[in-house]
Design a protein around this motif. Structure first.
Motif, PDB file in Angstrom:
ATOM      1  N   ASN A  69      33.853 -21.200  39.167  1.00  0.00           N
ATOM      2  CA  ASN A  69      35.007 -21.667  38.406  1.00  0.00           C
ATOM      3  C   ASN A  69      35.039 -21.077  36.999  1.00  0.00           C
ATOM      4  O   ASN A  69      36.102 -21.046  36.370  1.00  0.00           O
ATOM      5  CB  ASN A  69      35.021 -23.193  38.369  1.00  0.00           C
ATOM      6  CG  ASN A  69      35.289 -23.775  39.741  1.00  0.00           C
ATOM      7  OD1 ASN A  69      36.141 -23.279  40.473  1.00  0.00           O
ATOM      8  ND2 ASN A  69      34.544 -24.812  40.106  1.00  0.00           N
ATOM      9  N   PHE A  70      33.886 -20.626  36.499  1.00  0.00           N
ATOM     10  CA  PHE A  70      33.875 -19.849  35.259  1.00  0.00           C
ATOM     11  C   PHE A  70      34.675 -18.562  35.492  1.00  0.00           C
ATOM     12  O   PHE A  70      35.558 -18.205  34.709  1.00  0.00           O
ATOM     13  CB  PHE A  70      32.438 -19.530  34.857  1.00  0.00           C
ATOM     14  CG  PHE A  70      32.311 -18.666  33.636  1.00  0.00           C
ATOM     15  CD1 PHE A  70      32.265 -19.223  32.370  1.00  0.00           C
ATOM     16  CD2 PHE A  70      32.224 -17.284  33.756  1.00  0.00           C
ATOM     17  CE1 PHE A  70      32.141 -18.427  31.238  1.00  0.00           C
ATOM     18  CE2 PHE A  70      32.101 -16.462  32.638  1.00  0.00           C
ATOM     19  CZ  PHE A  70      32.067 -17.045  31.371  1.00  0.00           C
ATOM     20  N   ASP A  71      34.385 -17.876  36.585  1.00  0.00           N
ATOM     21  CA  ASP A  71      35.062 -16.623  36.895  1.00  0.00           C
ATOM     22  C   ASP A  71      36.551 -16.835  37.183  1.00  0.00           C
ATOM     23  O   ASP A  71      37.412 -16.133  36.646  1.00  0.00           O
ATOM     24  CB  ASP A  71      34.395 -15.945  38.098  1.00  0.00           C
ATOM     25  CG  ASP A  71      32.928 -15.602  37.843  1.00  0.00           C
ATOM     26  OD1 ASP A  71      32.582 -15.338  36.677  1.00  0.00           O
ATOM     27  OD2 ASP A  71      32.144 -15.616  38.806  1.00  0.00           O
ATOM     28  N   LYS A  72      36.842 -17.786  38.043  1.00  0.00           N
ATOM     29  CA  LYS A  72      38.236 -18.022  38.408  1.00  0.00           C
ATOM     30  C   LYS A  72      39.025 -18.670  37.264  1.00  0.00           C
ATOM     31  O   LYS A  72      40.238 -18.450  37.141  1.00  0.00           O
ATOM     32  CB  LYS A  72      38.305 -18.896  39.668  1.00  0.00           C
ATOM     33  CG  LYS A  72      37.858 -18.171  40.929  1.00  0.00           C
ATOM     34  CD  LYS A  72      38.017 -19.044  42.163  1.00  0.00           C
ATOM     35  CE  LYS A  72      37.666 -18.252  43.424  1.00  0.00           C
ATOM     36  NZ  LYS A  72      37.795 -19.072  44.651  1.00  0.00           N
ATOM     37  N   GLY A  73      38.333 -19.449  36.433  1.00  0.00           N
ATOM     38  CA  GLY A  73      39.010 -20.073  35.304  1.00  0.00           C
ATOM     39  C   GLY A  73      39.565 -19.043  34.331  1.00  0.00           C
ATOM     40  O   GLY A  73      40.692 -19.186  33.833  1.00  0.00           O
ATOM     41  N   LEU A  74      38.808 -18.004  34.050  1.00  0.00           N
ATOM     42  CA  LEU A  74      39.267 -16.938  33.164  1.00  0.00           C
ATOM     43  C   LEU A  74      40.551 -16.308  33.704  1.00  0.00           C
ATOM     44  O   LEU A  74      41.530 -16.122  32.968  1.00  0.00           O
ATOM     45  CB  LEU A  74      38.176 -15.874  33.022  1.00  0.00           C
ATOM     46  CG  LEU A  74      36.945 -16.270  32.205  1.00  0.00           C
ATOM     47  CD1 LEU A  74      35.797 -15.293  32.470  1.00  0.00           C
ATOM     48  CD2 LEU A  74      37.278 -16.310  30.718  1.00  0.00           C
ATOM     49  N   LEU A  75      40.541 -15.980  34.992  1.00  0.00           N
ATOM     50  CA  LEU A  75      41.714 -15.361  35.605  1.00  0.00           C
ATOM     51  C   LEU A  75      42.910 -16.301  35.632  1.00  0.00           C
ATOM     52  O   LEU A  75      44.049 -15.881  35.424  1.00  0.00           O
ATOM     53  CB  LEU A  75      41.368 -14.916  37.032  1.00  0.00           C
ATOM     54  CG  LEU A  75      40.327 -13.798  37.157  1.00  0.00           C
ATOM     55  CD1 LEU A  75      39.890 -13.629  38.604  1.00  0.00           C
ATOM     56  CD2 LEU A  75      40.878 -12.492  36.608  1.00  0.00           C
ATOM     57  N   THR A  76      42.652 -17.592  35.875  1.00  0.00           N
ATOM     58  CA  THR A  76      43.745 -18.576  35.955  1.00  0.00           C
ATOM     59  C   THR A  76      44.410 -18.755  34.598  1.00  0.00           C
ATOM     60  O   THR A  76      45.650 -18.868  34.508  1.00  0.00           O
ATOM     61  CB  THR A  76      43.219 -19.917  36.482  1.00  0.00           C
ATOM     62  OG1 THR A  76      42.554 -19.720  37.732  1.00  0.00           O
ATOM     63  CG2 THR A  76      44.355 -20.912  36.682  1.00  0.00           C
ATOM     64  N   ILE A  77      43.627 -18.781  33.539  1.00  0.00           N
ATOM     65  CA  ILE A  77      44.204 -18.943  32.197  1.00  0.00           C
ATOM     66  C   ILE A  77      45.046 -17.732  31.826  1.00  0.00           C
ATOM     67  O   ILE A  77      46.154 -17.870  31.286  1.00  0.00           O
ATOM     68  CB  ILE A  77      43.092 -19.187  31.160  1.00  0.00           C
ATOM     69  CG1 ILE A  77      42.448 -20.556  31.410  1.00  0.00           C
ATOM     70  CG2 ILE A  77      43.652 -19.124  29.740  1.00  0.00           C
ATOM     71  CD1 ILE A  77      41.169 -20.778  30.635  1.00  0.00           C
ATOM     72  N   VAL A  78      44.552 -16.537  32.114  1.00  0.00           N
ATOM     73  CA  VAL A  78      45.350 -15.334  31.863  1.00  0.00           C
ATOM     74  C   VAL A  78      46.660 -15.402  32.639  1.00  0.00           C
ATOM     75  O   VAL A  78      47.748 -15.139  32.096  1.00  0.00           O
ATOM     76  CB  VAL A  78      44.561 -14.064  32.247  1.00  0.00           C
ATOM     77  CG1 VAL A  78      45.477 -12.833  32.214  1.00  0.00           C
ATOM     78  CG2 VAL A  78      43.376 -13.861  31.307  1.00  0.00           C
TER      79      VAL A  78
END
Length: 451
Positions: free
Chosen positions: A436-445
């Motif tokens: 979720n660290f990885d996917k969180g970055l992409l989701t915020i962008v």
């Protein structure tokens, strides 16, 4: 731009930076860590500057510092205000930690440390998402502001005044908060409600001294008997709170909201097994997730009095005490609820007992319509990255400052969390799942671009 490749290339550096921040014991509740809290604020201010944010300021308060920053060059585009907190909970009991709480450790794809998920890890995602866009595109798709505090874990005593005094500085079209959880791995959720809060303590006094139960039993009031009798009047047999006026303002769940709850497919039987219960409890006519997320409650948190030690002491206690906490939903007034409870307790105090009531905490509930475009864009962003659209939920807990942000700034608040329910926030072995660290970055962008 290939943000997935960018974040993969910079992942080790980003995690090293986060671990550096997590190693600072910014415990706001303990005065001995006041210097550490300030150090954590300075660390964040430096990273905001490195990320390309402008007007980075550390604002001293009567307690711990607030940090603001912005980047306002997207003319005609919406403004997003990111809120978060860099303070953390105390770490007791220390012996239950598998690794020291301020020596971050990665094990089995999880980052362990105090603050890893609440809220340094989730907040850090926003800093790095903004940095990534600026580095790759040299501009942002929106105007961005940050307002980060160091006192959320001690109920944000200084932020409300700061918000009132800086409405123009912090004005935004949407407030973005990452301090909540997904429903489960791979199942994103957007909270459309956080319950409010009110609490009180009460005492009942009878005689002016404890009395021998042989000499006085059956002939004088017993404070514990009186307390049990009084507390039994607070709920009916159907699990509803029996206090007149308690439900004033409470709205029935809409069919759409009940459908969202049903989509969670919550397994009540498994919950009973996990908790060793024969049955669940609560207001009739509502499921477990509806009861804990969208209905108000009145709970006894502590009841005590009389002899507590080992063995027997044949005493009639002269006093008894209770602690009560209520979780409130949208449109309930915390003070009105306290007034109603006090009136009920006074009206039902048993003969021979004297009642004393001490009101404590008060906080309004937060509520937002899930059909709001800013929430719909968030659900779309989750779907793009996670492959499944976020469900709209209501959380049983309280984050009082969220309602204050929304009402003071007159802006919708979007709760985009990337934690998981089992990440031990506030407990030993707190951690953040790096998926979720990885996917969180992409989701915020993705979300900033959609806004």
């Amino acid at each position: 731009m290939d943000y997935k490749a960018y974040f993969e290339d910079n992942r080790e550096q980003h995690l090293n930076e986060l671990q550096e921040w997590l190693s600072i014991p910014s415990i706001s509740a303990l005065s001995e860590h006041k210097g550490d809290v300030h150090k954590a604020a300075e660390w964040l201010a430096a990273k905001l500057t490195e990320a390309g944010l402008e007007h980075v300021e550390i604002h001293e308060t009567k307690g711990h510092p607030l940090i603001t920053a912005d980047y306002l060059h997207a003319e005609g585009k919406p403004t997003v205000l990111v809120y978060g907190h860099y303070d953390v909970q105390p770490v007791d009991p220390l012996h239950l930690w598998e690794t020291p709480p301020f020596e971050p450790s990665i094990r089995d794809g999880k980052l362990y440390a105090r603050g890893a998920t609440d809220d340094k890890g989730q907040l850090f995602l926003h800093v790095k998402a903004v940095e990534a866009i600026l580095k790759q595109e040299k501009e942002l798709p929106v105007n961005i502001k940050f307002c980060i505090e160091g006192e959320e874990e001690v109920s944000s005593p200084n932020l409300p005044l700061f918000l009132e005094e800086n409405k123009e500085k912090l004005a935004a079209d949407v407030v973005l908060v990452s301090d909540t959880s997904l429903l489960a791995p791979g199942k994103p959720a957007i909270s459309t409600g956080l319950r409010g809060l009110c609490s009180l303590e009460l005492s009942l006094n009878t005689a002016n001294t404890d009395l021998h139960s042989g000499s006085y039993g059956g002939g004088v009031p017993n404070a514990l008997h009186a307390m049990v009798e009084l507390l039994s009047t607070l709920h009916d047999k159907q699990g509803r709170v029996s206090v007149e006026g308690f439900y004033n303002g409470v709205q029935e769940l809409s069919p759409e909201m009940r459908e969202e709850f049903a989509k969670q497919q919550f397994d009540e039987e498994k919950l009973k097994q996990d908790l060793g219960l024969d049955a669940l409890y609560g207001e009739e006519g509502y499921s477990f997730v509806e009861r804990i997320g969208a209905r108000p409650t009145l709970e006894l948190n502590g009841v005590y009095g009389g002899f507590q030690g080992e063995g027997t002491k044949t005493v009639i206690p002269k006093e008894a005490h209770a602690k009560i906490t209520c979780r409130l939903v949208a449109n309930q007034d915390p003070q009105a609820c306290l007034d109603a409870i006090e009136a009920h307790l006074n009206a039902h105090t048993p003969v021979g007992a004297k009642l004393t009531i001490s009101p404590k905490e008060k906080a309004y509930a937060f509520n937002i319509d899930p059909s709001h475009p800013m929430l719909q864009k968030a659900a779309d962003a989750y779907e793009t990255v996670y492959g499944t659209r976020a469900l709209f939920t209501k959380d049983g807990g309280s984050i009082p400052i969220v309602e204050k942000l929304s009402s003071t700034l007159n802006a919708p608040t979007v709760m985009m969390g990337f934690g998981l329910p089992d990440e031990n926030l506030h407990a030993p072995n707190e951690h953040f799942n790096l998926e979720n660290f990885d996917k969180g970055l992409l989701t915020i962008v993705e979300y900033l671009k959609r806004v």
